[in-house]
Design a protein around this motif. Sequence first.
Motif, PDB file in Angstrom:
ATOM      1  N   ASN A 111      53.132 108.441  40.867  1.00 53.30           N
ATOM      2  CA  ASN A 111      51.805 108.809  41.349  1.00 53.30           C
ATOM      3  C   ASN A 111      50.701 108.072  40.604  1.00 53.30           C
ATOM      4  O   ASN A 111      49.743 107.603  41.213  1.00 53.30           O
ATOM      5  CB  ASN A 111      51.603 110.324  41.251  1.00 53.30           C
ATOM      6  CG  ASN A 111      52.331 111.056  42.364  1.00 53.30           C
ATOM      7  OD1 ASN A 111      52.602 110.476  43.418  1.00 53.30           O
ATOM      8  ND2 ASN A 111      52.657 112.306  42.137  1.00 53.30           N
ATOM      9  N   LEU A 146      60.878 114.064  44.992  1.00 56.27           N
ATOM     10  CA  LEU A 146      60.686 115.517  44.976  1.00 56.27           C
ATOM     11  C   LEU A 146      61.480 116.191  46.099  1.00 56.27           C
ATOM     12  O   LEU A 146      62.179 117.185  45.880  1.00 56.27           O
ATOM     13  CB  LEU A 146      59.199 115.867  45.137  1.00 56.27           C
ATOM     14  CG  LEU A 146      58.326 115.844  43.892  1.00 56.27           C
ATOM     15  CD1 LEU A 146      56.906 116.255  44.244  1.00 56.27           C
ATOM     16  CD2 LEU A 146      58.886 116.790  42.838  1.00 56.27           C
ATOM     17  N   SER A 203      65.176 116.105  45.475  1.00 55.96           N
ATOM     18  CA  SER A 203      65.623 117.019  44.430  1.00 55.96           C
ATOM     19  C   SER A 203      65.666 118.459  44.942  1.00 55.96           C
ATOM     20  O   SER A 203      66.615 119.185  44.652  1.00 55.96           O
ATOM     21  CB  SER A 203      64.722 116.904  43.210  1.00 55.96           C
ATOM     22  OG  SER A 203      63.442 117.423  43.472  1.00 55.96           O
ATOM     23  N   ILE A 244      62.733 114.513  36.615  1.00 53.78           N
ATOM     24  CA  ILE A 244      62.071 114.412  37.920  1.00 53.78           C
ATOM     25  C   ILE A 244      60.557 114.350  37.718  1.00 53.78           C
ATOM     26  O   ILE A 244      59.867 113.495  38.270  1.00 53.78           O
ATOM     27  CB  ILE A 244      62.399 115.631  38.811  1.00 53.78           C
ATOM     28  CG1 ILE A 244      63.898 115.780  39.010  1.00 53.78           C
ATOM     29  CG2 ILE A 244      61.707 115.519  40.155  1.00 53.78           C
ATOM     30  CD1 ILE A 244      64.286 117.088  39.680  1.00 53.78           C
ATOM     31  N   PHE A 245      60.056 115.272  36.903  1.00 46.93           N
ATOM     32  CA  PHE A 245      58.620 115.382  36.684  1.00 46.93           C
ATOM     33  C   PHE A 245      58.037 114.072  36.168  1.00 46.93           C
ATOM     34  O   PHE A 245      57.063 113.543  36.715  1.00 46.93           O
ATOM     35  CB  PHE A 245      58.367 116.528  35.691  1.00 46.93           C
ATOM     36  CG  PHE A 245      56.925 116.746  35.345  1.00 46.93           C
ATOM     37  CD1 PHE A 245      55.975 116.865  36.340  1.00 46.93           C
ATOM     38  CD2 PHE A 245      56.529 116.850  34.025  1.00 46.93           C
ATOM     39  CE1 PHE A 245      54.641 117.078  36.028  1.00 46.93           C
ATOM     40  CE2 PHE A 245      55.200 117.066  33.704  1.00 46.93           C
ATOM     41  CZ  PHE A 245      54.251 117.171  34.701  1.00 46.93           C
ATOM     42  N   GLY A 277      64.876 118.610  35.299  1.00 50.08           N
ATOM     43  CA  GLY A 277      63.557 118.837  35.873  1.00 50.08           C
ATOM     44  C   GLY A 277      62.509 117.967  35.217  1.00 50.08           C
ATOM     45  O   GLY A 277      61.627 117.404  35.871  1.00 50.08           O
ATOM     46  N   MET A 278      62.624 117.835  33.880  1.00 49.50           N
ATOM     47  CA  MET A 278      61.693 116.985  33.142  1.00 49.50           C
ATOM     48  C   MET A 278      61.829 115.535  33.625  1.00 49.50           C
ATOM     49  O   MET A 278      60.818 114.839  33.777  1.00 49.50           O
ATOM     50  CB  MET A 278      62.030 117.088  31.650  1.00 49.50           C
ATOM     51  CG  MET A 278      60.887 116.805  30.733  1.00 49.50           C
ATOM     52  SD  MET A 278      59.541 117.960  31.019  1.00 49.50           S
ATOM     53  CE  MET A 278      58.206 117.007  30.344  1.00 49.50           C
ATOM     54  N   VAL A 289      58.226 111.267  38.883  1.00 48.20           N
ATOM     55  CA  VAL A 289      57.296 111.446  40.000  1.00 48.20           C
ATOM     56  C   VAL A 289      55.860 111.215  39.550  1.00 48.20           C
ATOM     57  O   VAL A 289      55.081 110.537  40.231  1.00 48.20           O
ATOM     58  CB  VAL A 289      57.463 112.848  40.612  1.00 48.20           C
ATOM     59  CG1 VAL A 289      56.395 113.092  41.671  1.00 48.20           C
ATOM     60  CG2 VAL A 289      58.833 113.001  41.224  1.00 48.20           C
ATOM     61  N   ILE A 290      55.508 111.735  38.375  1.00 51.65           N
ATOM     62  CA  ILE A 290      54.117 111.558  37.927  1.00 51.65           C
ATOM     63  C   ILE A 290      53.851 110.087  37.638  1.00 51.65           C
ATOM     64  O   ILE A 290      52.764 109.578  37.916  1.00 51.65           O
ATOM     65  CB  ILE A 290      53.801 112.470  36.706  1.00 51.65           C
ATOM     66  CG1 ILE A 290      52.289 112.726  36.636  1.00 51.65           C
ATOM     67  CG2 ILE A 290      54.250 111.872  35.397  1.00 51.65           C
ATOM     68  CD1 ILE A 290      51.895 113.788  35.638  1.00 51.65           C
ATOM     69  N   PHE A 317      66.277 122.381  31.583  1.00 47.66           N
ATOM     70  CA  PHE A 317      65.059 121.700  31.183  1.00 47.66           C
ATOM     71  C   PHE A 317      65.081 120.206  31.513  1.00 47.66           C
ATOM     72  O   PHE A 317      64.192 119.698  32.188  1.00 47.66           O
ATOM     73  CB  PHE A 317      64.820 121.912  29.680  1.00 47.66           C
ATOM     74  CG  PHE A 317      63.584 121.240  29.170  1.00 47.66           C
ATOM     75  CD1 PHE A 317      62.326 121.774  29.453  1.00 47.66           C
ATOM     76  CD2 PHE A 317      63.663 120.078  28.428  1.00 47.66           C
ATOM     77  CE1 PHE A 317      61.180 121.159  28.999  1.00 47.66           C
ATOM     78  CE2 PHE A 317      62.508 119.458  27.971  1.00 47.66           C
ATOM     79  CZ  PHE A 317      61.272 120.006  28.257  1.00 47.66           C
TER      80      PHE A 317
END
Lengths: 317, 323
Positions: free
Chosen positions: A300, A248, A251, A292-293, A289-290, A296-297, A286
């Motif tokens: 986690n 995160l 980025s 990265i999302f 970012g998707m 990262v999730i 789009f």
Amino acid sequence: MTARLIGGNANGGGGEARAARSLWGLLWRRFLDHHLAVASGFLLIVLAALAMAAPLIEAASGIDAKTVDLFNRFQGPSLGHPLGTDELGRDLFLRLLYGGQVSLFVGFVAALVSAVIGTVIGLWAGYYGGRLDALLMRLTDGVIALPLLPLLIVLAAVDLDKLGLPAALTEDENISLYRIIVIIALVGWTTVARLVRGAALTVREREFVLAATAQGAGGFRIMFVHILPNVVSPIIVATTLSVGSVILLESILSFLGLGIQPPIPSWGNMLTNAQELIWTAPELAFYPGMAIFITVIAFNFLGDGLQDALDPRAISR
Amino acid sequence: MSRFVLVRLMESMIVLLIMSFVIYALVGLMPGDPVDLMIKSDPKLTPADAARLREFYGIDKPITERYLAWLMAVVQGDFGNSRLHARPVLDVMGPFLLNSVNLMVLSFALSLVIALPAGIYAALNPHSRTDHAINLLCFAGISIPVFWLALMLIIVFSVILGVLPASGVGTVGEDGFLDRAKHLVLPTVTLTVFSVGHYTRFVRASMMETLRQDFIRTARAKGAGRTRVVLRHALRNALIPVVTIIALSFGTLFSGALITETMFAYPGMGKMIYDSIMGSDYNLALIGLLFATLLTLLANIGADIAYAWLDPRITYKKTGAAS
């Protein structure tokens, strides 16, 4: 019970290995219960494999990810370009994979370096205690308390020539990669340091440490041979979680133009150009970012699952 | 108690002093110096002039000497002028600060309004479908890149639907409350998503921990109703660590605000700091960074005080010491 003990003794190290296997087996089963974490781990392996295979996919598809093709800008998804092309006519899918290489690499390496720094500081503070501990923990608290992002921006804006670094290094084409790893590791070690220090404080009171001391082991040996193996699980959890936050941070810095510099693609700097184009080609913003999302999730969830599996307190939950 | 606050304040001042040197040194290491900028705007300057100017402004002196001179001026209330705004930095900072306070207070309040009920509900019904859903949303909020969320919101609400403005604090020529409120919607939502996941998880974890304690069982055994136990017995105790953690996370909230403000061209402290660093406005960058550090340190002291105030068992006296 007795039979197992005797059997273990008779086999020498064999019994120990079996006991260890069953412990790891138990942890592994508890981890498997955490379906999201398992799915995340699988997803991350696929993502990493795809990113690593980017050159192969590039060769197989016959498209060069770096070739600018102004006649084929902003193309929609097609067989040749599964996600379409960007503002310079480059294949978006391939650029995402190359960007993933960079983002994952920075995430892993910076998190690992942070973990090593944090472990050394935490062991040091926890084992020796006293003044040194107080000083190191004050330093840790101080770094945690700081407004991180503004400081990272300043660190990222520092002129390397003014630091007196050799020109061979500052002119290296990968310098922005090394630089971002260094500055993130510089501020990222605090969580691990605290966890390790806390764990080391309890472990150093245990009998086996006393026994090692009595046998004449020095501080260095006790810290790294006797205490470290016992504090390894919080380190694993914290490092997994920190890979996500490093990605995160990388980025956002790259997006602001302070991290990974083009022509090296990263998910962050791919979004920089996309921001200018949200009125003409919103879809370009789009995908990176998707990516990265999702990454990262997944880290986690993975960290969360590992925590549940490795943390003895988690059984009661 | 007051002695404790005093000690903490002094410690924070020392940290601030150290940080002021670190930040001063770092800002000094950024590309270019004020004279470079003058050369850029006035090509007729000869190298000899530049050297004379450097001597005049003291840029040729070693860093410690320059730092001390700067510190002396700051202590006397002279924070220097902003290069980008051509005004004293303190005058420049005022409106930015106010905007940031608006944004941060709004989204902080919104986060709490969402996080408290969601966290409590999840803790009361662990492993229920709703708990899992809340947990998933929390993870999504924690993992989403804030700047990308801002971009997506701009694309959906400004580009496609055209219902909300994408940037600024107000439309030029219009000066109504509604107009300003409209400009706050997207930044507030963005910053709220950034923090609400963390807050909800804090509330849930703390509430679960508290519900396991003996005094809750005692209260239930005494015949207190479920609502009463949750609201009067559990919540009050569960909130103690939550307040502390939230106060400690002020620095994170500020970082989130920096991204949000930059994305929406919202003139707050974060954007001011970013712009001043990018625009080589050293005086403004220095003071902005130091001010942000000061606020964070004060929030930390606030966390400690709140902790002692909410939990009477905690005193910051050393055992045995008379005070």
